[in-house]
Design a protein around this motif. Structure first.
Motif, PDB file in Angstrom:
ATOM      1  N   LYS A  77      64.487  56.717  38.784  1.00  0.00           N
ATOM      2  CA  LYS A  77      63.473  56.840  38.032  1.00  0.00           C
ATOM      3  C   LYS A  77      63.571  58.184  37.285  1.00  0.00           C
ATOM      4  N   LYS A  78      62.373  58.381  36.216  1.00  0.00           N
ATOM      5  CA  LYS A  78      62.637  59.653  35.520  1.00  0.00           C
ATOM      6  C   LYS A  78      61.767  60.695  36.108  1.00  0.00           C
ATOM      7  N   THR A 115      65.514  64.628  41.238  1.00  0.00           N
ATOM      8  CA  THR A 115      64.765  63.484  41.016  1.00  0.00           C
ATOM      9  C   THR A 115      63.823  63.236  42.094  1.00  0.00           C
ATOM     10  N   ASP A 144      62.718  60.788  43.416  1.00  0.00           N
ATOM     11  CA  ASP A 144      63.393  59.532  44.281  1.00  0.00           C
ATOM     12  C   ASP A 144      64.433  59.748  44.997  1.00  0.00           C
TER      13      ASP A 144
END
Length: 85
Positions: free
Chosen positions: A35-36, A49, A51
């Protein structure tokens, strides 16, 4: 190291700062496997990140010219340097 104008890696076409002729700027996309969403570490520099998935960061220096841009890094330059060694 980073100077104005700050230009984020996201946004909508036609929004944000207008880039003027003669400006040299670095485009620094971050490509995430997941994800961003990201987190900045306490050192103020390291980005991870949220995640925990792998991510890659690239940098491209460009010069804004009238109606176009000039990329300052080229693979041919790197190939020539590699041949010297």
């Amino acid at each position: 190291m980073h100077e104005e104008p700050q230009v984020p890696n996201y946004g909508s076409r036609g929004s944000g700062a207008k880039l003027s002729e003669g400006l040299v700027i670095c485009i620094e996309p971050m490509i995430n496997l997941g994800k961003k969403e990201v987190l900045q570490e306490k050192d103020g520099w390291t980005i991870r990140t949220k995640d925990g998935n792998p991510s890659a960061h690239f940098e491209h220096a460009v010069v804004v010219r009238k109606g176009k841009v000039k990329f300052c890094q080229h693979l041919n330059i790197l190939k020539r340097q590699k041949q010297k060694y």
